[in-house]
Design an enzyme around this catalytic site. Structure first.
Site, PDB file in Angstrom:
ATOM      1  N   GLY A 107      23.424  66.583  -7.566  1.00 47.56           N
ATOM      2  CA  GLY A 107      24.223  65.395  -7.229  1.00 47.56           C
ATOM      3  C   GLY A 107      23.790  64.730  -5.931  1.00 47.56           C
ATOM      4  NE  ARG A 111      32.613  63.112  -3.226  1.00 46.10           N
ATOM      5  CZ  ARG A 111      33.049  63.931  -4.183  1.00 46.10           C
ATOM      6  NH1 ARG A 111      34.318  64.228  -4.271  1.00 46.10           N
ATOM      7  NH2 ARG A 111      32.204  64.482  -5.035  1.00 46.10           N
ATOM      8  N   GLY A 138      26.692  74.111  -6.791  1.00 47.94           N
ATOM      9  CA  GLY A 138      25.961  74.305  -5.541  1.00 47.94           C
ATOM     10  C   GLY A 138      26.790  73.988  -4.313  1.00 47.94           C
ATOM     11  N   GLY A 174      39.907  67.992  -9.888  1.00 50.58           N
ATOM     12  CA  GLY A 174      40.383  67.880 -11.252  1.00 50.58           C
ATOM     13  C   GLY A 174      41.518  68.879 -11.458  1.00 50.58           C
ATOM     14  CG  ASN A 230      37.543  72.196 -12.930  1.00 48.87           C
ATOM     15  OD1 ASN A 230      37.114  73.340 -13.057  1.00 48.87           O
ATOM     16  ND2 ASN A 230      36.794  71.109 -13.085  1.00 48.87           N
ATOM     17  NE  ARG A 289       9.479  82.870  24.083  1.00 46.22           N
ATOM     18  CZ  ARG A 289       8.285  82.535  24.604  1.00 46.22           C
ATOM     19  NH1 ARG A 289       8.070  82.661  25.913  1.00 46.22           N
ATOM     20  NH2 ARG A 289       7.335  82.083  23.833  1.00 46.22           N
TER      21      ARG A 289
HETATM   22  C1  UD1 Z   1      33.930  68.480  -9.770  1.00 45.00           C
HETATM   23  C2  UD1 Z   1      34.808  68.459 -11.007  1.00 45.00           C
HETATM   24  C3  UD1 Z   1      36.263  68.583 -10.574  1.00 45.00           C
HETATM   25  C4  UD1 Z   1      36.452  69.848  -9.765  1.00 45.00           C
HETATM   26  C5  UD1 Z   1      35.476  69.912  -8.588  1.00 45.00           C
HETATM   27  C6  UD1 Z   1      35.549  71.276  -7.962  1.00 45.00           C
HETATM   28  C7  UD1 Z   1      33.653  67.040 -12.619  1.00 45.00           C
HETATM   29  C8  UD1 Z   1      33.627  65.730 -13.279  1.00 45.00           C
HETATM   30  N1  UD1 Z   1      34.623  67.228 -11.721  1.00 45.00           N
HETATM   31  O1  UD1 Z   1      34.250  67.334  -9.023  1.00 45.00           O
HETATM   32  O2  UD1 Z   1      37.121  68.624 -11.717  1.00 45.00           O
HETATM   33  O3  UD1 Z   1      37.802  69.912  -9.303  1.00 45.00           O
HETATM   34  O4  UD1 Z   1      34.125  69.695  -9.049  1.00 45.00           O
HETATM   35  O5  UD1 Z   1      34.731  71.380  -6.821  1.00 45.00           O
HETATM   36  O6  UD1 Z   1      32.849  67.888 -12.916  1.00 45.00           O
HETATM   37  N2  UD1 Z   1      25.966  67.507  -9.885  1.00 45.00           N
HETATM   38  C9  UD1 Z   1      24.772  67.514 -10.574  1.00 45.00           C
HETATM   39  N3  UD1 Z   1      24.407  66.409 -11.256  1.00 45.00           N
HETATM   40  C10 UD1 Z   1      25.190  65.296 -11.337  1.00 45.00           C
HETATM   41  C11 UD1 Z   1      26.415  65.297 -10.635  1.00 45.00           C
HETATM   42  C12 UD1 Z   1      26.788  66.437  -9.933  1.00 45.00           C
HETATM   43  O7  UD1 Z   1      24.032  68.500 -10.534  1.00 45.00           O
HETATM   44  O8  UD1 Z   1      24.785  64.338 -11.995  1.00 45.00           O
HETATM   45  C13 UD1 Z   1      26.329  68.696  -9.095  1.00 45.00           C
HETATM   46  C14 UD1 Z   1      26.571  68.375  -7.618  1.00 45.00           C
HETATM   47  O9  UD1 Z   1      25.371  68.507  -6.871  1.00 45.00           O
HETATM   48  C15 UD1 Z   1      27.612  69.421  -7.224  1.00 45.00           C
HETATM   49  C16 UD1 Z   1      28.349  69.717  -8.528  1.00 45.00           C
HETATM   50  O10 UD1 Z   1      27.541  69.214  -9.566  1.00 45.00           O
HETATM   51  O11 UD1 Z   1      26.999  70.597  -6.742  1.00 45.00           O
HETATM   52  C17 UD1 Z   1      29.736  69.054  -8.582  1.00 45.00           C
HETATM   53  O12 UD1 Z   1      29.569  67.643  -8.446  1.00 45.00           O
HETATM   54  P1  UD1 Z   1      30.523  66.785  -7.530  1.00 45.00           P
HETATM   55  O13 UD1 Z   1      30.115  65.363  -7.626  1.00 45.00           O
HETATM   56  O14 UD1 Z   1      30.658  67.375  -6.196  1.00 45.00           O
HETATM   57  O15 UD1 Z   1      31.896  66.945  -8.341  1.00 45.00           O
HETATM   58  P2  UD1 Z   1      33.367  66.817  -7.773  1.00 45.00           P
HETATM   59  O16 UD1 Z   1      33.705  65.397  -7.606  1.00 45.00           O
HETATM   60  O17 UD1 Z   1      33.548  67.704  -6.611  1.00 45.00           O
HETATM   61 CA    CA Z   2      32.152  68.823  -5.283  1.00 48.20          CA
END
Ligand code: UD1
Ligand code: CA
Length: 479
Positions: free
Chosen positions: A11, A15, A102, A140, A180, A350
């Site tokens: 991702g 934010r 992650g 969520g 979630n 060191r």
């Molecule tokens: C997500 C959940 C939410 C939950 C929260 C918990 C979804 C839609 N929502 O929201 O219900 O309460 O996690 O922490 O899943 N990522 C990818 N590829 C993408 C988008 C995201 O690999 O295209 C990865 C991000 O790097 C991250 C993880 O997925 O490590 C979660 O994504 P993030 O955008 O942080 O989701 P939240 O909005 O936190």
């Molecule tokens: Ca997140």
């Protein structure tokens, strides 16, 4: 029943407002993603872990590749569901898939194992790890078929109806407090069968993995939820917190430090004002050791028993014996400290400093790549670099080993029981034989034989009456 683990790390981290990839931001002394990988590695071998990378993939790859895990690229980042679609082919041959985030770095191995075992026991198609934090805003929410809270606890079921993202919560759904965590187990066959049915009809126009819950329920598959458990050191709600902003990361960092101090205190380590003490997760400390406020034990540092680390000292990747005193303000990196040594105040060791038992390295003494013998002393204001120093040696105040000629580093050897007078300069390469003396303020450029005295300074001349004459001359000029 074979299990793969997928870790979503592709991702953008919008934010965060940072140029660095979110999962490479550090808490507890290492990147978020490496915390998750470490926990996963205790569940399955590296060859069964698939880290999904995308945004700034090369930077993330460089950090995670040394762990030996597999990497899957999600070229465009179109949501968590899309991330799992990107990994689908790679994990298709496993019976089950555990999905981790992650950016949920405090997740413990024990909790991953609980999710796995619950998932198998419930014969579920999807298991969601949940928590009930004081403030669920931003997460969520999990709608169970019959939820706890308003109904008697025995009526609560593990069966889940769906997961609703914060922005999609309707009036009554706002009351849902169970979040979630973004940690799931799936049976791979139903997951892959329905993964293509995800849609982008949501606030972000993304493919949400959370929508799999309702899709699987609709397909008559079993979807269940399991709550994260509290431990003595960490509440379940804290363990599964996500890190979307720097402020959230620092909360997690603090929780991790706090848990680390709590664990050490339970093992007999005294930590004054633990909220000021920074200890990395890999550190070990023996019982009856005392850590004063504002100390830091970092990396792979291991300390023995009955030591005392006084305030403002930082030890990194250092092994320390028993009964060692580290006085205030010492910095020690990649070194080995024998038992009963006294360091500081304000000593700087060191990398490559190996200090023998009972030695003393005092105020404003800097060492680099030095073997320092048993019971030897360098009490004040010295620089000792690239040297082998024997036992029972006394290094006087202000001694400098000139190890660098502007191009190369050279070695100094000092035998047992040598006495180096204060303010001496030893120009390496040079060796001082066992039991020899170097007179104070010497500049030593040639090796000194055993038991000899080296005097390397100009002979002193006293000019009788000189000062009185000069004062008389000055007085005449003024008049
Ligand atoms: C997500 C959940 C939410 C939950 C929260 C918990 C979804 C839609 N929502 O929201 O219900 O309460 O996690 O922490 O899943 N990522 C990818 N590829 C993408 C988008 C995201 O690999 O295209 C990865 C991000 O790097 C991250 C993880 O997925 O490590 C979660 O994504 P993030 O955008 O942080 O989701 P939240 O909005 O936190
Ligand atoms: Ca997140």
């Amino acid at each position: 029943m074979s299990f793969a683990i997928a870790i979503m790390a592709a991702g953008k981290g919008t934010r965060l407002k940072s140029k660095r990839p979110k999962v490479l931001h550090e808490i507890g002394g290492k990147p978020l993603l490496l915390h998750v990988v470490s926990a996963a590695l205790k569940v399955v071998p590296a060859s069964d872990i698939y880290v999904i990378i995308g945004h700034q993939a090369e930077q993330v790859r460089a950090v995670v590749a040394p762990t030996g895990v597999r990497l899957v690229e999600q070229v465009e980042q179109r949501g968590t569901g899309h991330a799992i679609q990107a990994a689908a082919a790679a994990v298709a041959a496993y019976d089950n898939l555990l999905v981790l985030s992650g950016d949920v770095p405090l997740l413990r191995t024990e909790t991953i194992l609980r999710v796995r075992d619950f998932h198998l026991a419930e014969q579920a198609a999807m298991t969601v790890l949940t928590a009930t934090p004081a403030d669920p805003t931003g997460y969520g929410r999990v709608a169970r078929v019959i939820a706890g809270g308003d109904v008697p606890a025995q009526l609560e079921t593990s069966a889940v109806a769906r997961i609703i993202e914060q922005k999609a919560l309707s009036g009554t759904e706002q009351q849902l407090r169970e979040i979630n965590t973004g940690i799931y187990a799936f049976r791979t066959a139903p997951l892959l069968a329905h993964l293509g049915e995800l849609e982008t009809n949501n606030a972000h126009g993304e493919l949400y993995l959370t929508d799999m819950a309702a899709l699987l329920v609709k397909a008559k598959e079993r979807v269940v939820a399991l709550r994260a458990e509290d431990t003595a050191e960490l509440s379940g709600a804290t363990e599964v917190l996500g890190a979307n902003t720097i402020a959230e990361m620092m909360l997690l960092d603090r929780a991790l430090r706090h848990a680390m101090c709590a664990r050490l205190m339970a093992q007999g380590v005294t930590i004054f004002q633990p909220e000021t003490v920074v200890i990395d997760p890999g550190v070990r400390v023996g019982p009856d050791t005392v850590l004063e406020p504002f100390t830091q034990l970092l990396g792979s540092t291991v300390m023995g028993e009955r030591c005392r680390v006084r305030s403002y000292s930082v030890l990194e990747n250092t092994t320390v014996g028993d009964g060692v005193t580290v006085r205030q303000g010492c910095i020690v990196e990649d070194s080995e400290i024998g038992s009963d040594v006294i360091l500081g105040p304000y000593a700087h060791l060191r990398p490559g400093s190996r200090i023998g038992q009972g030695a003393h390295i005092g105020n404003f003494v800097e060492l680099k790549n030095v073997q320092f013998g048993v019971g030897s002393k360098a009490g004040h204001l010295a620089y000792l670099g690239d040297a082998v120093i024997g036992s029972g040696v006394n290094i006087g105040a202000g001694t400098i080993l000139c190890n660098y000629d502007g191009v190369q580093k050279h070695q100094t050897t000092i035998g047992d029981e040598v006495f180096i007078g204060s303010d001496s300069v030893l120009v390496a390469p040079v060796s001082i034989g066992k039991g020899a003396y170097v007179a104070a303020a010497s500049c030593v450029t040639q090796s000194v034989p055993e038991d000899a005295l080296a005097v390397g300074r100009a002979r002193q001349v006293n000019k009788e009456g000189w000062a009185a004459k000069r004062r008389a001359m000055s007085a005449r000029k003024k008049n």
